[in-house]
Design an enzyme around this catalytic site. Structure first.
Site, PDB file in Angstrom:
ATOM      1  N   SER A 283      -5.080   5.430  -4.555  1.00 56.63           N
ATOM      2  CA  SER A 283      -4.917   6.870  -4.755  1.00 56.63           C
ATOM      3  C   SER A 283      -4.595   7.206  -6.208  1.00 56.63           C
ATOM      4  O   SER A 283      -3.641   6.689  -6.785  1.00 56.63           O
ATOM      5  CB  SER A 283      -3.793   7.410  -3.865  1.00 56.63           C
ATOM      6  OG  SER A 283      -3.536   8.764  -4.211  1.00 56.63           O
TER       7      SER A 283
ATOM      8  N   ASP B 245      -0.172   5.045   0.966  1.00 58.14           N
ATOM      9  CA  ASP B 245      -0.445   5.996   2.053  1.00 58.14           C
ATOM     10  C   ASP B 245      -0.379   5.290   3.405  1.00 58.14           C
ATOM     11  O   ASP B 245      -1.164   4.389   3.677  1.00 58.14           O
ATOM     12  CB  ASP B 245      -1.848   6.602   1.888  1.00 58.14           C
ATOM     13  CG  ASP B 245      -1.955   7.498   0.669  1.00 58.14           C
ATOM     14  OD1 ASP B 245      -1.044   8.291   0.432  1.00 58.14           O
ATOM     15  OD2 ASP B 245      -2.976   7.408  -0.038  1.00 58.14           O
TER      16      ASP B 245
ATOM     17  N   ASP C  76       0.879  -1.164   0.000  1.00 56.15           N
ATOM     18  CA  ASP C  76       0.000   0.000   0.000  1.00 56.15           C
ATOM     19  C   ASP C  76       0.925   1.225   0.000  1.00 56.15           C
ATOM     20  O   ASP C  76       2.122   1.105   0.282  1.00 56.15           O
ATOM     21  CB  ASP C  76      -0.863  -0.042   1.271  1.00 56.15           C
ATOM     22  CG  ASP C  76      -1.666   1.217   1.462  1.00 56.15           C
ATOM     23  OD1 ASP C  76      -2.282   1.682   0.487  1.00 56.15           O
ATOM     24  OD2 ASP C  76      -1.668   1.750   2.592  1.00 56.15           O
TER      25      ASP C  76
ATOM     26  N   ASP D  66      -1.635  -0.535   6.122  1.00 55.14           N
ATOM     27  CA  ASP D  66      -1.838   0.130   7.423  1.00 55.14           C
ATOM     28  C   ASP D  66      -3.319   0.331   7.721  1.00 55.14           C
ATOM     29  O   ASP D  66      -3.660   0.910   8.757  1.00 55.14           O
ATOM     30  CB  ASP D  66      -1.142   1.500   7.452  1.00 55.14           C
ATOM     31  CG  ASP D  66      -1.847   2.496   6.558  1.00 55.14           C
ATOM     32  OD1 ASP D  66      -2.219   2.109   5.417  1.00 55.14           O
ATOM     33  OD2 ASP D  66      -2.065   3.638   6.988  1.00 55.14           O
TER      34      ASP D  66
HETATM   35  C1  BG6 Z   1      -5.790   5.893  -0.198  1.00 59.37           C
HETATM   36  C2  BG6 Z   1      -5.911   6.664   1.091  1.00 59.37           C
HETATM   37  O1  BG6 Z   1      -4.487   5.435  -0.362  1.00 59.37           O
HETATM   38  O2  BG6 Z   1      -6.107   6.733  -1.307  1.00 59.37           O
HETATM   39  C3  BG6 Z   1      -7.300   7.265   1.202  1.00 59.37           C
HETATM   40  O3  BG6 Z   1      -5.686   5.782   2.179  1.00 59.37           O
HETATM   41  C4  BG6 Z   1      -7.593   8.103  -0.018  1.00 59.37           C
HETATM   42  O4  BG6 Z   1      -7.373   8.039   2.374  1.00 59.37           O
HETATM   43  C5  BG6 Z   1      -7.429   7.261  -1.273  1.00 59.37           C
HETATM   44  O5  BG6 Z   1      -8.920   8.615   0.024  1.00 59.37           O
HETATM   45  C6  BG6 Z   1      -7.679   8.027  -2.557  1.00 59.37           C
HETATM   46  O6  BG6 Z   1      -6.680   8.984  -2.729  1.00 59.37           O
HETATM   47  P1  BG6 Z   1      -6.724  10.127  -3.835  1.00 59.37           P
HETATM   48  O7  BG6 Z   1      -5.318  10.666  -3.844  1.00 59.37           O
HETATM   49  O8  BG6 Z   1      -7.089   9.467  -5.134  1.00 59.37           O
HETATM   50  O9  BG6 Z   1      -7.744  11.107  -3.427  1.00 59.37           O
HETATM   51 MG    MG Z   2      -2.731   3.081   3.654  1.00 51.72          MG
END
Ligand code: BG6
Ligand code: MG
Length: 227
Positions: free
Chosen positions: A118, A11, A9, A172
């Protein structure tokens, strides 16, 4: 015995952007009269941008008050705040142990993958100067389901050409651990309060190749005994 791949992962595992997500959501939520705190933010870890917004609106009792276009605008506003915060990101923000683990995996011939929902993941990896350390990064833009659905981890396994049963996933967030378990990978959890991780560590500093290797062998021995 070694795993065929270790899939990370982003974040909260590679770098602590979880806090930056929180600051951006807190700002946007406060603008529509919703107060969120760090404790509520735990529920947003690993959850896609639009699903996070839905959770915030439900939490604030405003689920039905915004049109689809207004929700898209709120999500875009949150992302603008978040992307602005990401401008400060440098290789110093890589969490302890991660750079040496990635180097050790390469040396051991264990493939490395990224499974982040993300849409900013490519930007973050570039800012951290880690993009070249991953053999395959699953594309969040192609996902139909956020974690805890296993889709992103299965996409990473498929891109690496490995079977999920032969891989370790590192997470996490509870949603991420659930996603790893749903596709029969082996789950390593970082941080407190995670249910269902086969190995749980307090922080990434404990995430060394020797530890992962010993854990993998122990798991395999236990699996063989049960057959
Ligand atoms: C994840 C995070 O990795 O990505 C989330 O843990 C987040 O909190 C998600 O909402 C989406 O991220 P992004 O950058 O596309 O808004
Ligand atoms: Mg994470």
């Amino acid at each position: 015995m070694k795993p065929d791949a270790v899939i990370f992962d982003l974040d909260g595992v590679i770098t602590d952007t979880a806090h930056l997500h929180f600051i951006a959501w807190r700002q946007v939520a406060s603008e529509i009269g919703i107060t969120i705190d760090e404790s509520f933010n735990q529920q947003l870890k690993g959850i896609s941008r639009m699903d996070s917004l839905e959770r915030i609106l439900v939490y604030g009792g405003k689920r039905t008050q915004f049109s689809a276009a207004e929700k898209a605008a709120l999500a875009a506003r949150k992302n603008a705040c978040y992307v602005e915060a990401l401008r400060t990101l440098t290789p110093h923000a890589v969490l302890p142990g991660i750079t040496s683990l990635l180097a050790a995996l390469r040396q051991e011939g264990v493939a490395t993958g990224l499974a982040s929902v993300s849409l900013n993941a490519p930007t973050i990896l570039r800012a951290l100067k880690l993009a070249s350390q991953f053999d395959f990064c699953a594309d969040a833009a192609r996902l139909t389901h956020s974690k805890p659905d296993p889709e992103i981890f299965l996409a990473a396994c498929s891109g690496l050409g490995v079977a999920p049963e032969c891989c370790i996933g590192i997470e996490d967030a509870q949603a991420g651990i659930d996603a790893i378990n749903a596709c029969k990978m082996t789950a390593v959890g970082i941080g407190a309060g995670l249910q269902g991780a086969q190995l749980r560590l307090d922080d990434t500093a404990q995430l060394t190749w020797s530890r992962l290797h010993a854990f993998w062998n122990q798991q395999r021995r236990a699996a063989t005994r049960c057959q």
